[in-house]
Structures are given as structure tokens and as C-alpha cells.
Scaffold this motif. Structure first.
Motif, mmCIF file in Angstrom:
data_model
loop_
_atom_site.group_PDB
_atom_site.id
_atom_site.type_symbol
_atom_site.label_atom_id
_atom_site.label_comp_id
_atom_site.label_asym_id
_atom_site.label_seq_id
_atom_site.Cartn_x
_atom_site.Cartn_y
_atom_site.Cartn_z
ATOM 1 N N ASN A 1 -23.149 -23.525 25.652
ATOM 2 C CA ASN A 1 -24.218 -21.586 25.158
ATOM 3 C C ASN A 1 -24.923 -22.789 23.580
ATOM 4 O OD1 ASN A 1 -22.518 -20.625 27.220
ATOM 5 N ND2 ASN A 1 -20.635 -21.275 25.472
ATOM 6 N N PHE A 2 -26.398 -21.763 24.103
ATOM 7 C CA PHE A 2 -27.215 -21.034 22.666
ATOM 8 C C PHE A 2 -27.465 -20.128 22.738
ATOM 9 C CE2 PHE A 2 -30.212 -22.218 26.432
ATOM 10 C CZ PHE A 2 -31.055 -21.443 26.459
ATOM 11 N N THR A 3 -28.291 -19.621 21.056
ATOM 12 C CA THR A 3 -28.914 -17.864 21.127
ATOM 13 C C THR A 3 -30.059 -18.520 21.019
ATOM 14 O OG1 THR A 3 -26.614 -17.384 21.191
ATOM 15 C CG2 THR A 3 -28.685 -16.365 20.106
ATOM 16 N N ILE A 4 -30.997 -17.588 21.234
ATOM 17 C CA ILE A 4 -32.138 -17.651 21.246
ATOM 18 C C ILE A 4 -32.174 -16.753 19.573
ATOM 19 C CG2 ILE A 4 -34.416 -16.683 21.780
ATOM 20 C CD1 ILE A 4 -33.762 -16.134 24.492
ATOM 21 N N LYS A 5 -32.938 -17.040 18.302
ATOM 22 C CA LYS A 5 -32.694 -16.052 17.287
ATOM 23 C C LYS A 5 -34.076 -16.493 16.774
ATOM 24 C CE LYS A 5 -28.147 -17.247 16.093
ATOM 25 N NZ LYS A 5 -27.390 -16.426 15.210
ATOM 26 N N ASN A 6 -33.792 -15.530 16.062
ATOM 27 C CA ASN A 6 -35.251 -14.345 15.485
ATOM 28 C C ASN A 6 -36.279 -14.078 16.809
ATOM 29 O OD1 ASN A 6 -35.070 -14.860 12.846
ATOM 30 N ND2 ASN A 6 -36.666 -16.687 12.853
ATOM 31 N N TYR A 7 -35.526 -13.070 17.487
ATOM 32 C CA TYR A 7 -36.227 -12.757 19.325
ATOM 33 C C TYR A 7 -35.325 -11.754 19.734
ATOM 34 C CZ TYR A 7 -37.983 -13.542 24.018
ATOM 35 O OH TYR A 7 -39.067 -13.247 25.316
ATOM 36 N N SER A 8 -36.860 -10.578 19.409
ATOM 37 C CA SER A 8 -36.513 -9.073 19.657
ATOM 38 C C SER A 8 -36.512 -8.952 20.970
ATOM 39 C CB SER A 8 -37.274 -8.116 18.698
ATOM 40 O OG SER A 8 -38.259 -8.510 19.077
ATOM 41 N N SER A 9 -36.669 -9.033 22.293
ATOM 42 C CA SER A 9 -37.279 -8.725 23.666
ATOM 43 C C SER A 9 -35.694 -8.291 24.234
ATOM 44 C CB SER A 9 -38.072 -10.053 24.118
ATOM 45 O OG SER A 9 -37.796 -9.659 25.666
ATOM 46 N N ASP A 10 -35.650 -7.100 25.238
ATOM 47 C CA ASP A 10 -34.392 -7.030 25.817
ATOM 48 C C ASP A 10 -34.972 -6.910 27.431
ATOM 49 O OD1 ASP A 10 -36.410 -4.862 25.752
ATOM 50 O OD2 ASP A 10 -35.135 -3.313 25.347
ATOM 51 N N HIS A 11 -35.686 -7.588 27.343
ATOM 52 C CA HIS A 11 -36.238 -7.352 28.772
ATOM 53 C C HIS A 11 -37.719 -8.559 29.253
ATOM 54 C CE1 HIS A 11 -37.124 -6.562 32.819
ATOM 55 N NE2 HIS A 11 -36.109 -6.732 33.397
ATOM 56 N N PHE A 12 -36.425 -9.874 29.104
ATOM 57 C CA PHE A 12 -37.864 -10.644 29.317
ATOM 58 C C PHE A 12 -37.541 -12.162 30.940
ATOM 59 C CE2 PHE A 12 -34.708 -12.555 26.797
ATOM 60 C CZ PHE A 12 -33.803 -13.632 27.106
ATOM 61 N N ARG A 13 -38.712 -12.506 31.182
ATOM 62 C CA ARG A 13 -37.996 -13.965 31.723
ATOM 63 C C ARG A 13 -37.868 -15.243 31.839
ATOM 64 N NH1 ARG A 13 -43.661 -13.207 35.679
ATOM 65 N NH2 ARG A 13 -44.025 -11.833 34.053
ATOM 66 N N TYR A 14 -36.961 -15.918 32.311
ATOM 67 C CA TYR A 14 -36.962 -17.564 31.291
ATOM 68 C C TYR A 14 -37.479 -18.332 32.771
ATOM 69 C CZ TYR A 14 -32.127 -17.147 33.537
ATOM 70 O OH TYR A 14 -31.095 -17.493 34.238
ATOM 71 N N LYS A 15 -36.940 -19.703 31.915
ATOM 72 C CA LYS A 15 -37.343 -20.193 33.043
ATOM 73 C C LYS A 15 -36.948 -21.626 32.276
ATOM 74 C CE LYS A 15 -41.073 -19.998 36.082
ATOM 75 N NZ LYS A 15 -42.141 -20.641 36.059
ATOM 76 N N ILE A 16 -35.904 -22.481 32.940
ATOM 77 C CA ILE A 16 -35.613 -23.936 31.907
ATOM 78 C C ILE A 16 -36.043 -25.449 33.219
ATOM 79 C CG2 ILE A 16 -33.567 -25.716 31.791
ATOM 80 C CD1 ILE A 16 -31.806 -23.121 31.180
ATOM 81 N N LEU A 17 -36.177 -25.693 32.724
ATOM 82 C CA LEU A 17 -37.711 -27.006 33.163
ATOM 83 C C LEU A 17 -36.428 -28.868 32.777
ATOM 84 C CD1 LEU A 17 -39.672 -24.866 33.123
ATOM 85 C CD2 LEU A 17 -41.231 -25.941 33.516
ATOM 86 N N ASP A 18 -36.721 -29.483 33.647
ATOM 87 C CA ASP A 18 -36.864 -31.154 32.999
ATOM 88 C C ASP A 18 -37.228 -31.744 32.395
ATOM 89 O OD1 ASP A 18 -37.585 -31.792 35.856
ATOM 90 O OD2 ASP A 18 -35.699 -32.152 36.355
ATOM 91 N N TYR A 19 -37.056 -32.483 32.234
ATOM 92 C CA TYR A 19 -38.706 -33.996 31.942
ATOM 93 C C TYR A 19 -39.281 -33.811 32.738
ATOM 94 C CZ TYR A 19 -37.153 -38.042 33.740
ATOM 95 O OH TYR A 19 -36.962 -38.859 34.215
ATOM 96 N N ASN A 20 -39.191 -33.992 33.663
ATOM 97 C CA ASN A 20 -39.979 -33.355 34.875
ATOM 98 C C ASN A 20 -41.072 -32.677 35.207
ATOM 99 O OD1 ASN A 20 -41.061 -36.358 35.161
ATOM 100 N ND2 ASN A 20 -38.796 -37.101 36.606
ATOM 101 N N THR A 21 -40.643 -31.360 34.427
ATOM 102 C CA THR A 21 -41.457 -30.232 35.313
ATOM 103 C C THR A 21 -40.766 -29.636 35.770
ATOM 104 O OG1 THR A 21 -43.417 -31.047 35.917
ATOM 105 C CG2 THR A 21 -43.344 -30.878 33.760
ATOM 106 N N ASN A 22 -40.167 -30.331 36.362
ATOM 107 C CA ASN A 22 -38.671 -29.319 37.580
ATOM 108 C C ASN A 22 -37.864 -28.040 37.576
ATOM 109 O OD1 ASN A 22 -40.052 -31.279 39.723
ATOM 110 N ND2 ASN A 22 -37.862 -32.493 38.597
#
Length: 462
Positions: A399-420
Motif C-alpha cells: 500500500n502507498f498514500t499520496i502525501k501533500n495532496y488535497s484533491s477529493d475527486h481525481f482520475r488516476y492511471k498506473i502505467l508500466d515501464y513500456n507505458t502500457n
């Protein structure tokens, strides 16, 4: 046909892994992050490769290679320095290098001996192999020498030839983990030069995985993470190095630079002073070309700690060592702005601009201080980088947490090193679980639905 395929595989392996591509008529281009062309391949009316050019971050040409109808490098090809001065001519015949002529060796008072040693290494191996290495060792040694001399394209060719060797079944088990790690580390450095962050980190991680006992690879990764401003992730790797070598000069040097950027100047000075205790090692094992050297860093820190005279002395000494140190010029410009000496400030800031500081360090602070000095205004302090959002823990297992981040509604993506794209969605929480992902490098991107502010983070899964 085999040689032709190798050329195309090599060129397009490089191009397809650059940050962005465009194709106009008969040209295929790759770009640095700031949209400056990094490499381009030109094709004739017959759609055969005609020439290939690489560029510096400044936009000036670096290397030019020409190809014959069999799409093999042929004729006189050239390397230039960043001021468009021709410094090397290579002569190729049908894909084979037959001669090299160095017009002007590029060195300063710290790296002169190393430059000459690398030239002699190249001459020796080219003479012994008639410019045509056939062993893993010869390809690797020549690649290292070429890379150190700035022959980026030819170095990458040799490193990739060496990589093909270690993947052969007949060779794989005979190659030491140390050599494999060195090779991966060098490939990481080449892709770093082309500003392909994902491939650079990918290969640097492979170097660590192959030989975890060697802390140099951990330092190399930390140094690159610092370069791309992944500061907190960089600190993790420098701390790993310091667990083994508390007074590791290079780690303390860059930790000083990081904490200076975090505006924690007392802590920054502690690390820089530790680096100064081992200055002889910095000179012995460094390449002598670093602009952000310990005097350049300490000079600015001393100024911020109200020891301005000492700081200016350090920065002037840095310019004696390398008069084209754009970072030292920028720091002096900032100091004189904060002292209200605007003419002096403009002198140094304009010199830093002339030396392409902004492109080299992917930073806009120079323009900010230039504008203030032009208007005879003392600039307000810039926000601390320590206040920017970051991921914790990083590296991460579950598990990880986004620190110093105030947004309460956001989109996210996770990409591998080949940008997939591995994961994507919408979140109201700043906590994430990636326990099921394979180990390696990922890019985590957030986009605030209200402000459209985008944040990009590198994250390493253990």
C-alpha cells in the motif's frame, strides 16, 4: 539482409521508446521532454534510410550518420560539440568503421587525463580488432569509451550488441553478474541521456537486481532519480548507500543538493561538508564535467545561511574550474538579485541563459529571476519543493498514500515501464494497493477533476 534488419531493429527500438514521435514526409523524429528533437531518421524517395541525426538538449546537432543503398553506415560521419564545432569524423565503408579522426578533444582541468585515456582505449581496441569487435568484452569496452566521449549513438549500438551476447544460451551462464549489471547500468545511462525516464530506470533496476551487493548501482539510480526530480525516491537509494558507506562522497553531495532544493539549508550544509571531506574521491572517480558540483551547491547554501561572502567565493571558484558552468552562473545571478545588485545579477543570469541552463535542468527559475532583475525587483522566494505531492512509502510492496495532496475527486492511471496502462479509474481516496503487480517500475498519474492539475510520480514496486 541480416545486417539491414539489425539496423532497422536498432533504430526503431530506439525511436519507439522515446518520449514522443512524429513523422513528417520522410522523417521520423523522437523528442526530449521539452519538445526539442533528440533524434531523427531521414528516408529517401525509395523509403530507405538515408541519414540519422542526434541532438543535444539545447537543440544543437550532436551526431550525423549517413547510409548507403544497402542501409549501412557509409562515408564520413560527424560528431559536434554543443557550440556546433566539429570534434570527430568517422569514416565508414559499407557499415564498417575504418577510421576515426579527433579534431578537438573536449576537456577541462579536471577530466583532461580521462578524456585522453578513453581516446587511447578506442585507438587500441580499433587497431587490434580492425574496427570490427567480435567478442562481448571488446564490444563492451569500446561502448564504455565511446559513451564517455559522447559518441552516444555508436555507444548504444555496441551496448546492444553486448546485450545480445549475454542472452545467448551458450554465453549466458558464463557471464558474471557484475558484467551483466554493468551493461544494464550503461544502457540505463544511455536512455537517460535521451530523456527516456522509464527505460533508464528499468535498466538501472535490472542492474541492482542482477548484483544487489554492489551499492554503486543503487547510487546510480539515486543520482538519476535526483536528475528527474524524483527527490524523495532518490533519498531512499542514497540512504541505502550510506548504510554501507556513511561518508560516501557522491551520495552526500547530491543529498546536499536535494535538501538545498527543499530549502532545509542547515541539513543541506551537513551533507555538503561530508562530501568535502572526500573531495579527492569526487575528483578521482567523477568525470570532471558536473556543473552542480559541491562548490556550486555550497555557495548558494552559505548565502542562504547569511554567509554570502563565503558563498560568492565558492561560486567564483566553481567558475574558475569550469567557466561555462551554467548552474554556478544562475546561482550567482540569484544571489545578486537578492542583494539588490541587479546589473551583476543580469550579467550572470544572461550568461546562464546563453549556456542553456533552462534546457539542461528542465527548470523555469532562471526566467523568473531574469524578469525580476530586469525590473529591478528583488524576487520573492520560490515555493519549497518539499511541499509538493509525493508517494509514501516508495519503493512499496503493498500500500502507498499520496502525501501533500488535497484533491477529493481525481482520475488516476498506473502505467508500466513500456507505458502500457495497468490500472485506471476515479478515486476519492489517496490510499492505493498494488500488491498484485509484478515488481518493477511504474508511473502513477493523477488528474484533478476540478482544477485539471496533473501530477506524475515514479513508483518502484518491490
Amino acid at each position: 539482409m541480416l545486417q539491414k534488419n539489425k539496423i532497422f531493429l536498432f533504430i526503431f527500438f530506439l525511436l519507439l521508446h522515446l518520449n514522443s514521435l512524429s513523422q513528417e514526409n520522410k522523417v521520423v523524429r523522437g523528442y526530449f521532454k521539452d519538445s526539442i528533437v533528440s533524434i531523427e531518421s531521414w528516408f529517401g524517395d525509395d523509403n530507405k534510410l538515408d541519414s540519422l541525426k542526434t541532438y543535444y538538449l539545447s537543440g544543437n546537432k550532436k551526431e550525423i550518420f549517413y547510409y548507403n543503398n544497402d542501409e549501412k553506415i557509409h562515408g564520413n560521419c560527424f560528431q559536434f560539440n554543443d557550440k556546433n564545432k566539429k570534434i570527430v569524423t568517422w569514416e565508414f565503408k559499407n557499415g564498417k568503421l575504418v577510421n576515426r579522426n579527433d579534431f578537438a578533444l573536449e576537456f577541462n582541468q579536471k577530466n583532461k587525463k580521462k578524456v585522453r585515456n578513453n581516446i587511447n582505449t578506442l585507438k587500441g581496441i580499433n587497431k587490434r580488432t580492425e574496427f570490427n569487435p567480435k567478442t562481448l568484452k571488446d564490444f563492451y569496452i569500446r561502448a564504455v569509451a565511446r559513451k564517455r566521449l559522447g559518441n552516444t549513438f555508436l555507444a548504444l549500438q555496441d551496448f546492444q550488441n553486448a546485450e545480445r551476447f549475454i542472452h545467448r544460451k551458450s554465453v549466458r551462464e558464463k557471464v558474471s553478474p557484475k558484467l551483466k549489471s554493468d551493461l544494464y547500468s550503461q544502457l540505463g545511462a544511455i536512455f537517460a541521456e535521451f530523456e527516456n525516464e522509464d527505460l533508464a530506470i528499468h535498466y538501472k533496476l535490472k542492474a541492482i537486481d542482477q548484483f544487489p551487493e554492489n551499492y554503486t548501482y543503487k547510487y546510480n539510480l539515486g543520482a538519476y532519480l535526483f536528475q528527474i526530480k524524483s527527490y524523495r525516491l532518490a533519498i531512499t537509494y542514497f540512504n541505502k548507500v550510506k548504510e554501507k558507506w556513511k561518508k560516501h562522497a557522491f551520495s552526500n553531495w547530491i543529498l546536499g543538493a536535494i535538501y538545498s532544493d527543499f530549502q532545509d539549508y542547515e541539513k543541506a550544509l551537513e551533507f555538503i561538508n561530508l562530501a568535502f571531506e572526500k573531495e579527492a574521491n569526487l575528483n578521482k572517480f567523477g568525470d570532471g564535467k558536473a556543473e552542480l558540483d559541491i562548490r556550486t551547491i555550497r555557495g548558494f547554501i552559505l548565502h542562504k545561511l547569511n554567509r554570502t561572502d563565503e558563498g560568492i567565493t565558492d561560486l567564483e571558484e566553481a567558475l574558475k574550474i569550469n567557466k561555462e558552468n551554467s548552474y554556478a552562473n544562475k546561482n550567482l545571478g540569484v544571489i545578486y538579485n537578492e542583494l539588490g545588485e541587479f546589473e551583476k545579477s543580469l550579467k550572470y543570469l544572461n550568461k546562464a541563459k546563453e549556456l542553456n541552463y533552462t534546457q539542461k535542468y528542465d527548470s523555469n527559475d532562471l526566467n523568473y529571476y531574469l524578469e525580476n532583475s530586469i525590473n529591478y525587483t528583488i524576487a520573492k522566494p520560490l515555493p519549497s519543493l518539499a511541499d509538493l505531492p509525493y508517494l509514501s512509502p516508495n519503493p512499496v510492496s503493498t500500500n502507498f498514500t499520496i502525501k501533500n495532496y488535497s484533491s477529493d475527486h481525481f482520475r488516476y492511471k498506473i502505467l508500466d515501464y513500456n507505458t502500457n496502462v495497468i490500472q485506471q479509474g476515479v478515486s476519492k481516496k489517496v490510499d492505493f494497493n498494488i500488491s498484485e503487480l509484478p515488481k518493477g517500475l511504474y508511473t502513477f498519474i493523477t488528474l484533478d477533476n476540478k482544477t485539471q492539475v496533473k501530477n506524475t510520480f515514479k513508483i518502484i514496486k518491490n
